[in-house]
Design a protein around this motif. Sequence first.
Motif, PDB file in Angstrom:
ATOM      1  N   ARG A  16       0.817  -1.203   0.000  1.00  0.00           N
ATOM      2  CA  ARG A  16       0.000   0.000   0.000  1.00  0.00           C
ATOM      3  C   ARG A  16       0.853   1.255   0.000  1.00  0.00           C
ATOM      4  NH1 ARG A  16      -3.386  -3.013   3.560  1.00  0.00           N
ATOM      5  NH2 ARG A  16      -2.371  -2.022   5.371  1.00  0.00           N
ATOM      6  N   ARG A  17       1.929   1.230   0.793  1.00  0.00           N
ATOM      7  CA  ARG A  17       2.812   2.385   0.817  1.00  0.00           C
ATOM      8  C   ARG A  17       3.469   2.614  -0.533  1.00  0.00           C
ATOM      9  NH1 ARG A  17       5.878   1.446   6.657  1.00  0.00           N
ATOM     10  NH2 ARG A  17       4.064   1.956   7.985  1.00  0.00           N
ATOM     11  N   GLY A  20       0.924   4.041  -2.844  1.00  0.00           N
ATOM     12  CA  GLY A  20       0.670   5.445  -2.516  1.00  0.00           C
ATOM     13  C   GLY A  20       1.772   6.350  -3.027  1.00  0.00           C
ATOM     14  N   ARG A  21       3.035   5.898  -2.886  1.00  0.00           N
ATOM     15  CA  ARG A  21       4.149   6.699  -3.402  1.00  0.00           C
ATOM     16  C   ARG A  21       4.086   6.829  -4.915  1.00  0.00           C
ATOM     17  NH1 ARG A  21       7.079   4.048   0.845  1.00  0.00           N
ATOM     18  NH2 ARG A  21       7.633   2.358  -0.577  1.00  0.00           N
ATOM     19  N   LEU A  23       1.351   6.762  -6.777  1.00  0.00           N
ATOM     20  CA  LEU A  23       0.274   7.701  -7.099  1.00  0.00           C
ATOM     21  C   LEU A  23       0.713   9.136  -6.856  1.00  0.00           C
ATOM     22  CD1 LEU A  23      -2.835   5.808  -5.638  1.00  0.00           C
ATOM     23  CD2 LEU A  23      -2.279   6.178  -8.046  1.00  0.00           C
ATOM     24  N   TRP A  24       1.430   9.349  -5.754  1.00  0.00           N
ATOM     25  CA  TRP A  24       1.885  10.710  -5.452  1.00  0.00           C
ATOM     26  C   TRP A  24       2.875  11.200  -6.504  1.00  0.00           C
ATOM     27  CZ3 TRP A  24       0.916  15.025  -3.244  1.00  0.00           C
ATOM     28  CH2 TRP A  24       1.933  15.954  -3.023  1.00  0.00           C
TER      29      TRP A  24
END
Length: 243
Positions: A16-17, A20-21, A23-24
């Motif tokens: 997930r992390r 998320g990175r 996507l960012w």
Amino acid sequence: MASPVLPPPETATTRRRGAGRELWRAFAGRTARLVAGVHRTWRRSLQFRVVTITLVASSLLVGGFAYLIADKITGILLENAKTDVRLRLEGGADYAAKQVLLYRQPQEAQLQQTIEGTVNYLAGGDPQQTSGVVVAITAEDHPGVIQTRAAPAIDVGPLISPALRTAVADGNVASQIGTGRLTGDQDTKYLAYGSPVPTKFGQIELYYLVPLTRQDATAAEARATVVGTGAALVVLLGLLAAL
């Protein structure tokens, strides 16, 4: 021979992390490209600069104008409401004084019934009237002897601030604007006016509590109309600037 060190197993949190990175990074990259494109267009296109400045300036002017108009309308409606309540309060205080003038002591048996009848009359003759206006009579000088009466029959204690109660108890006509639950199931913005009523045994206090729902709705409609008209004007100015 030493065994090779294996990397720790990938967990759901790690995945997930990582997602998320990613996507960012994608969002940051798109934002940077968009900003760079706008900057290049701003430097190269006079038309783009003229249209942007026109839209920003006209939006600020229309927003300020809408705020001033809405504030002015709200002030006028509130002042009209205060004038109306003051006139009703003056007439109501005179009527209440005539009704209780016959009593010399607050303990007299018929006084409480007279106060209740006076409140119902000032509220329109119906103790369950639904116009939203609340009429109440209290007696700060005689707690426990003269009971508070209100029409409709609600607890007006939380609706009258200590400052307003003290001012009226001191013999002044005073007002406040507050928020509370009057006759409905929702909190309502209301205007409260209080006046002393002289008697032979001291004084009692008469209060009118008037909801400001209609005034707020009218001001909101005026604000929406001004904003809608202003938005159309801004778009039109932008098109004219582009042409």
